[in-house]
Write an enzyme that holds these catalytic residues in place. Structure first.
Site, PDB file in Angstrom:
ATOM      1  N   SER A   1     -29.210  16.869  45.590  1.00 17.30           N
ATOM      2  CA  SER A   1     -27.868  16.317  45.412  1.00 17.30           C
ATOM      3  C   SER A   1     -27.231  16.748  44.095  1.00 17.30           C
ATOM      4  O   SER A   1     -26.022  17.017  44.042  1.00 17.30           O
ATOM      5  CB  SER A   1     -27.914  14.792  45.480  1.00 17.30           C
ATOM      6  OG  SER A   1     -28.490  14.352  46.686  1.00 17.30           O
TER       7      SER A   1
ATOM      8  N   HIS B   1     -26.601  13.222  39.987  1.00 18.24           N
ATOM      9  CA  HIS B   1     -25.309  13.619  40.561  1.00 18.24           C
ATOM     10  C   HIS B   1     -24.316  13.934  39.451  1.00 18.24           C
ATOM     11  O   HIS B   1     -23.645  14.970  39.466  1.00 18.24           O
ATOM     12  CB  HIS B   1     -24.751  12.496  41.435  1.00 18.24           C
ATOM     13  CG  HIS B   1     -25.579  12.199  42.637  1.00 18.24           C
ATOM     14  ND1 HIS B   1     -25.323  11.134  43.470  1.00 18.24           N
ATOM     15  CD2 HIS B   1     -26.671  12.819  43.151  1.00 18.24           C
ATOM     16  CE1 HIS B   1     -26.228  11.107  44.444  1.00 18.24           C
ATOM     17  NE2 HIS B   1     -27.048  12.124  44.265  1.00 18.24           N
TER      18      HIS B   1
END
Length: 283
Positions: A205, A262
């Protein structure tokens, strides 16, 4: 229809048109005051169209493969596409391979890929230090957590966006740039997550958000570069990142999300996007 790029006013586009239709890329070319404007029907084919136009501008012969409905022909069509994006393809294959091997080796493989070694002492988890891990030569652990996925949805969601964004970067800026992005984004995202005190984490991610930031800045600052990302997709992915940072995400079953990874990946992607777009603008 979405505008892609201008072609010279006097250019003979017959061969290009034929190649585009043979590759099933819906398009049209309109005469404008400053040249011939080429449009694409499906934004997802923006990169393929851009690559084909670049080959046409270089004077390369545009091979028109015969299409058939057979499975063998469809497989043959996939291989050239993968060869054009070897780094992106390798990221996907390695992630799938690690996911499959976890099913065979279980925790033994997981603890060999976490950012620091994990063990059990007195029925409790114990973790090694990052400095000791790196000094012992286990440099791969800085990147390896990116290839760890703990469920099918986690894996599919990440690899879908790796393919979407990574393919654009590798086809438009080359495999070297894509590899550098993978390393810097993967390491940056993993270190950001580790800095919060978390050790057992994984997933692509952070890299995905780096690719998003890179592609978005390139498309905004240098529209003629060929990069494209729908505005609503940017809004969705940034909204999702913010949502997973709230308590509401945990209440509906999305706990233990690597939020710092992230954010760290996104910052790396914005930095590289700014750097490369500035190089384009200086030219």
């Amino acid at each position: 229809m979405h505008p892609v790029m201008l072609l010279p006013q006097d250019a003979d586009t017959r061969e290009l048109r034929q190649a585009l239709w043979q590759n099933r890329i819906g398009h049209r070319i309109t005469a404008e005051a400053d040249g011939q404007l080429i449009w694409v029907a499906d934004p997802k084919q923006h990169v393929e169209l851009q690559a084909l136009v670049q080959r046409w501008e270089r004077g390369e012969a545009l091979t028109l493969p015969r299409r058939s409905q057979g499975r063998s022909q469809r497989s043959a069509d996939v291989l050239p596409a993968l060869k054009r994006v070897p780094v992106t393809a390798a990221m996907i294959v390695l992630s799938l391979l690690v996911f499959a091997l976890i099913g065979l080796f279980g925790d033994l493989l997981i603890v060999s890929l976490t950012i620091v070694p994990i063990g059990i002492a007195n029925d409790e988890l114990v973790f090694g230090s990052l400095s000791a891990t790196l000094s012992s030569g286990q440099i791969w652990r800085l990147l390896s957590p990116a290839f760890l996925h703990f469920g099918w949805m986690h894996l599919i969601f990440n690899l879908m966006w790796v393919w979407y964004f990574g393919r654009q970067i590798e086809m438009l800026q080359g495999s070297r740039t894509m590899l550098l992005l993978l390393v810097f984004a993967g390491v940056g995202a993993n270190l950001a997550q580790y800095a919060t005190g978390t050790v057992l984490f994984g997933g692509m991610s952070g890299v995905v958000y780096a690719l998003l930031g890179h592609v978005w800045l390139m498309s905004r600052r240098v529209p003629a570069s060929g990069f494209f990302v729908p505005t609503m997709l940017v809004v969705f992915m940034l909204g999702w990142m913010v949502f997973t940072m709230t308590d509401m995400a945990g209440n509906v079953g999305f706990g233990n999300v690597a939020n710092e990874a992230h954010l760290g990946g996104l910052l790396v992607g914005l930095a590289t996007g700014w750097y490369y777009s500035s190089r384009y603008l200086r030219r």
